[in-house]
Write a protein that holds these residues in place. Structure first.
Motif, mmCIF file in Angstrom:
data_model
loop_
_atom_site.group_PDB
_atom_site.id
_atom_site.type_symbol
_atom_site.label_atom_id
_atom_site.label_comp_id
_atom_site.label_asym_id
_atom_site.label_seq_id
_atom_site.Cartn_x
_atom_site.Cartn_y
_atom_site.Cartn_z
ATOM 1 N N GLY A 1 0.857 -1.144 0.009
ATOM 2 C CA GLY A 1 0.134 0.156 0.073
ATOM 3 C C GLY A 1 0.790 1.317 -0.076
ATOM 4 O O GLY A 1 0.490 2.394 -0.733
ATOM 5 N N ARG A 2 1.875 1.097 0.830
ATOM 6 C CA ARG A 2 2.736 2.472 0.687
ATOM 7 C C ARG A 2 3.396 2.517 -0.576
ATOM 8 O O ARG A 2 3.689 3.848 -0.942
ATOM 9 C CB ARG A 2 3.805 2.349 1.827
ATOM 10 N N ALA A 3 3.945 1.554 -1.013
ATOM 11 C CA ALA A 3 4.537 1.650 -2.149
ATOM 12 C C ALA A 3 3.862 2.017 -3.439
ATOM 13 O O ALA A 3 4.327 2.729 -4.307
ATOM 14 C CB ALA A 3 5.327 0.280 -2.777
ATOM 15 N N ILE A 4 2.451 1.726 -3.529
ATOM 16 C CA ILE A 4 1.563 2.117 -4.602
ATOM 17 C C ILE A 4 1.535 3.336 -4.171
ATOM 18 O O ILE A 4 1.346 4.215 -5.243
ATOM 19 C CB ILE A 4 0.518 1.124 -4.433
ATOM 20 N N GLY A 5 1.110 3.938 -3.227
ATOM 21 C CA GLY A 5 0.915 5.395 -2.796
ATOM 22 C C GLY A 5 1.916 6.211 -3.002
ATOM 23 O O GLY A 5 2.027 7.493 -3.704
ATOM 24 N N ALA A 6 3.262 5.913 -2.987
ATOM 25 C CA ALA A 6 4.470 6.526 -3.374
ATOM 26 C C ALA A 6 4.455 6.587 -4.926
ATOM 27 O O ALA A 6 4.907 7.780 -5.338
ATOM 28 C CB ALA A 6 5.653 5.930 -2.679
ATOM 29 N N ALA A 7 4.030 5.721 -5.415
ATOM 30 C CA ALA A 7 4.303 5.751 -7.105
ATOM 31 C C ALA A 7 3.200 6.219 -7.764
ATOM 32 O O ALA A 7 3.481 7.224 -8.681
ATOM 33 C CB ALA A 7 4.143 4.020 -7.596
ATOM 34 N N ASN A 8 1.829 6.466 -7.083
ATOM 35 C CA ASN A 8 0.824 7.419 -7.764
ATOM 36 C C ASN A 8 0.022 7.681 -6.595
ATOM 37 O O ASN A 8 -0.839 6.685 -6.320
ATOM 38 C CB ASN A 8 0.311 6.560 -8.852
ATOM 39 N N PRO A 9 0.128 8.883 -6.003
ATOM 40 C CA PRO A 9 -0.809 9.058 -4.662
ATOM 41 C C PRO A 9 -2.178 9.118 -5.143
ATOM 42 O O PRO A 9 -3.061 9.040 -4.013
ATOM 43 C CB PRO A 9 -0.130 10.497 -4.310
ATOM 44 N N ASN A 10 -2.671 9.189 -6.332
ATOM 45 C CA ASN A 10 -3.805 9.396 -6.628
ATOM 46 C C ASN A 10 -4.681 8.098 -6.962
ATOM 47 O O ASN A 10 -5.805 8.022 -7.227
ATOM 48 C CB ASN A 10 -3.962 10.450 -7.888
ATOM 49 N N ALA B 1 4.859 -1.444 -7.316
ATOM 50 C CA ALA B 1 5.209 -0.114 -7.461
ATOM 51 C C ALA B 1 5.576 -0.108 -8.916
ATOM 52 O O ALA B 1 5.395 0.974 -9.488
ATOM 53 C CB ALA B 1 6.217 0.494 -6.479
ATOM 54 N N THR B 2 6.496 -1.016 -9.530
ATOM 55 C CA THR B 2 6.904 -1.102 -10.547
ATOM 56 C C THR B 2 5.849 -1.101 -11.606
ATOM 57 O O THR B 2 5.780 -0.265 -12.634
ATOM 58 C CB THR B 2 7.852 -2.113 -10.918
ATOM 59 N N MET B 3 4.932 -1.752 -11.446
ATOM 60 C CA MET B 3 3.714 -1.823 -12.395
ATOM 61 C C MET B 3 2.965 -0.696 -12.354
ATOM 62 O O MET B 3 2.436 -0.306 -13.449
ATOM 63 C CB MET B 3 2.889 -3.280 -12.006
ATOM 64 N N VAL B 4 2.641 -0.198 -11.323
ATOM 65 C CA VAL B 4 2.001 1.262 -11.171
ATOM 66 C C VAL B 4 2.638 2.269 -12.081
ATOM 67 O O VAL B 4 2.058 2.924 -12.697
ATOM 68 C CB VAL B 4 1.618 1.785 -9.706
ATOM 69 N N ARG C 1 4.502 1.905 -14.209
ATOM 70 C CA ARG C 1 4.479 1.554 -15.909
ATOM 71 C C ARG C 1 3.267 1.607 -16.381
ATOM 72 O O ARG C 1 3.272 2.307 -17.738
ATOM 73 C CB ARG C 1 4.986 -0.056 -16.068
ATOM 74 N N TYR C 2 2.137 1.318 -15.765
ATOM 75 C CA TYR C 2 0.905 1.606 -16.378
ATOM 76 C C TYR C 2 0.031 2.649 -15.873
ATOM 77 O O TYR C 2 -1.020 2.889 -16.289
ATOM 78 C CB TYR C 2 0.260 0.013 -16.529
ATOM 79 N N ALA C 3 0.195 3.151 -14.731
ATOM 80 C CA ALA C 3 -0.530 4.192 -14.030
ATOM 81 C C ALA C 3 0.332 5.212 -13.258
ATOM 82 O O ALA C 3 0.409 5.551 -12.165
ATOM 83 C CB ALA C 3 -1.557 3.461 -12.964
ATOM 84 N N PRO C 4 1.239 5.773 -14.172
ATOM 85 C CA PRO C 4 2.074 6.932 -13.568
ATOM 86 C C PRO C 4 1.517 7.745 -13.188
ATOM 87 O O PRO C 4 0.525 8.382 -13.632
ATOM 88 C CB PRO C 4 3.439 7.209 -14.770
ATOM 89 N N ALA C 5 2.175 8.426 -12.173
ATOM 90 C CA ALA C 5 1.451 9.700 -11.431
ATOM 91 C C ALA C 5 1.174 10.807 -12.581
ATOM 92 O O ALA C 5 0.412 11.695 -12.058
ATOM 93 C CB ALA C 5 2.101 10.025 -10.142
ATOM 94 N N THR C 6 2.059 11.263 -13.322
ATOM 95 C CA THR C 6 1.780 12.179 -14.292
ATOM 96 C C THR C 6 1.191 12.001 -15.404
ATOM 97 O O THR C 6 0.794 12.938 -16.122
ATOM 98 C CB THR C 6 3.560 12.618 -14.535
ATOM 99 N N SER C 7 0.630 10.728 -15.709
ATOM 100 C CA SER C 7 -0.208 10.472 -16.930
ATOM 101 C C SER C 7 -1.300 9.427 -16.734
ATOM 102 O O SER C 7 -0.997 8.519 -15.701
ATOM 103 C CB SER C 7 0.939 10.031 -17.890
ATOM 104 N N SER C 8 -1.959 9.220 -17.287
ATOM 105 C CA SER C 8 -3.117 8.115 -17.453
ATOM 106 C C SER C 8 -2.494 7.203 -18.516
ATOM 107 O O SER C 8 -3.468 6.199 -18.422
ATOM 108 C CB SER C 8 -4.502 8.706 -17.652
ATOM 109 N N LYS C 9 -1.713 7.449 -19.455
ATOM 110 C CA LYS C 9 -1.221 6.456 -20.248
ATOM 111 C C LYS C 9 -0.261 5.694 -19.980
ATOM 112 O O LYS C 9 0.564 5.854 -18.931
ATOM 113 C CB LYS C 9 -0.769 7.329 -21.547
ATOM 114 N N PRO C 10 -0.095 4.472 -20.495
ATOM 115 C CA PRO C 10 0.962 3.533 -20.130
ATOM 116 C C PRO C 10 2.194 4.107 -20.552
ATOM 117 O O PRO C 10 2.623 4.856 -21.375
ATOM 118 C CB PRO C 10 0.774 2.254 -20.997
ATOM 119 N N SER C 11 3.292 3.870 -19.610
ATOM 120 C CA SER C 11 4.624 4.254 -19.706
ATOM 121 C C SER C 11 5.272 3.442 -20.825
ATOM 122 O O SER C 11 4.793 2.183 -21.129
ATOM 123 C CB SER C 11 5.403 4.082 -18.580
#
Length: 309
Positions: A36-45, A287-290, A292-302
């Motif tokens: 949960g912490r890792a996902i939140g750090a990768a994309n807080p939203n 975190a790696t998957m987030v 890659r596929y849900a980066p905090a700065t974009s809704s598009k896949p990395s």
């Protein structure tokens, strides 16, 4: 395209989390909090969802709450199959949801609900109608399990296999479509309730059903889809190519992606249900998957290539 990240699947079901390795869920709690912490750090939203409880059990949720897990989550989820496996009546669905709502301030999703056609297609069709009547308006997300029947050549994810008798074989009849894509009676009924009802469809590694499934989901008017990215599969050759293909194919849906399945070589026991020896490794995968596929700065896949091993 990813609307939520789910941490594990049915963690209180021994077919998905080994209670002999972790009888009090302390290891699961540590792993889930780290994830949960890792996902939140990768994309807080990005909302973080506790993998659907099966059975629906408020005491299990209280256990995780005492261990601080809910501090790192935004949603909890439940699974229910009262016409096939659960020891309660389908009309108890509102009561079951209320029990969990009373145990947490977090929203409660139904991330798997279904009825098999094992006995008769008419039973499944009726089950779609009754499930919709009971759940629409009572849960923010409802994912029907599933679109396709499980191919008979594949094993069902359950601990005792054929020794479970008809309970095991029901796993192969949960789809709105037969294994070969032939529609069942329930398909037309389900289409009446989209987009309020979504679909949970698991795709196996390099699953031949991926593209046909997308066609059917769009035809049915499905908006919300739940699926998974397997930590165990991430160690296969060409894993990222498959993950990219899968997520690109699903980009038109609001996807809840489930992270689960321990790689055998990383488990305390060599099995996908085992707690991992190093729970931080699972958090890193999430975190790696987030990223890659849900980066905090974009809704598009990395488009960046990243390692998951």
């Amino acid at each position: 395209m990813i609307e939520a990240a789910m941490i594990w699947n049915e963690p209180n079901n021994k077919s998905h989390w080994d209670p002999e390795v972790d009888p009090d869920w302390s290891r699961f709690a540590e792993m889930a909090a780290l994830a949960g912490r890792a996902i939140g750090a990768a994309n807080p939203n990005l909302p973080r969802v506790l993998g659907g409880m099966s059975p629906i059990d408020a005491s299990f949720l209280h256990n995780l709450a005492r261990r601080g897990v809910l501090d790192h989550l935004d949603i909890v989820a439940v699974h229910g199959f009262p016409l096939d496996w659960n020891l309660w009546c389908i009309d108890e669905w509102p009561q079951k949801i209320a029990e969990i709502q009373a145990a947490t301030h977090l929203p409660v999703w139904v991330s798997e609900v279904g009825v098999s056609s094992f006995g008769a297609e008419e039973v499944q069709a009726w089950g779609v109608d009754r499930t919709a009547a009971l759940l629409i308006g009572n849960a923010p997300r409802i994912h029907w399990y599933s679109l396709y029947d499980l191919p008979r050549a594949w094993p069902a994810t359950t601990r005792h296999r054929e020794a479970e008798g008809s309970s095991y074989y029901r796993h192969f009849y949960m789809g709105l479509l037969k294994e070969d894509g032939t529609p069942k009676q329930a398909l037309e009924r389900f289409a009446r309730y989209t987009p309020a009802m979504g679909i949970c469809q698991w795709f196996h590694f390099e699953d031949h059903r991926l593209e046909p499934a997308v066609t059917w989901l769009k035809r049915l008017g499905v908006r919300h889809l739940r699926t998974g990215l397997s930590w165990a599969d991430s160690f296969r050759p060409n894993a990222l190519a498959w993950f990219d293909r899968q997520m690109e194919a699903l980009q038109d849906f609001d996807v809840t992606v489930t992270f689960c399945f321990t790689p055998e070589h990383l488990g305390i026991m060599p099995h996908h249900t085992s707690a991992p020896r190093e729970p931080q490794r699972f958090a890193e995968f999430c975190a790696t998957m987030v990223e890659r596929y849900a980066p905090a700065t974009s809704s598009k896949p990395s488009t960046n290539r990243v390692a998951v091993a």
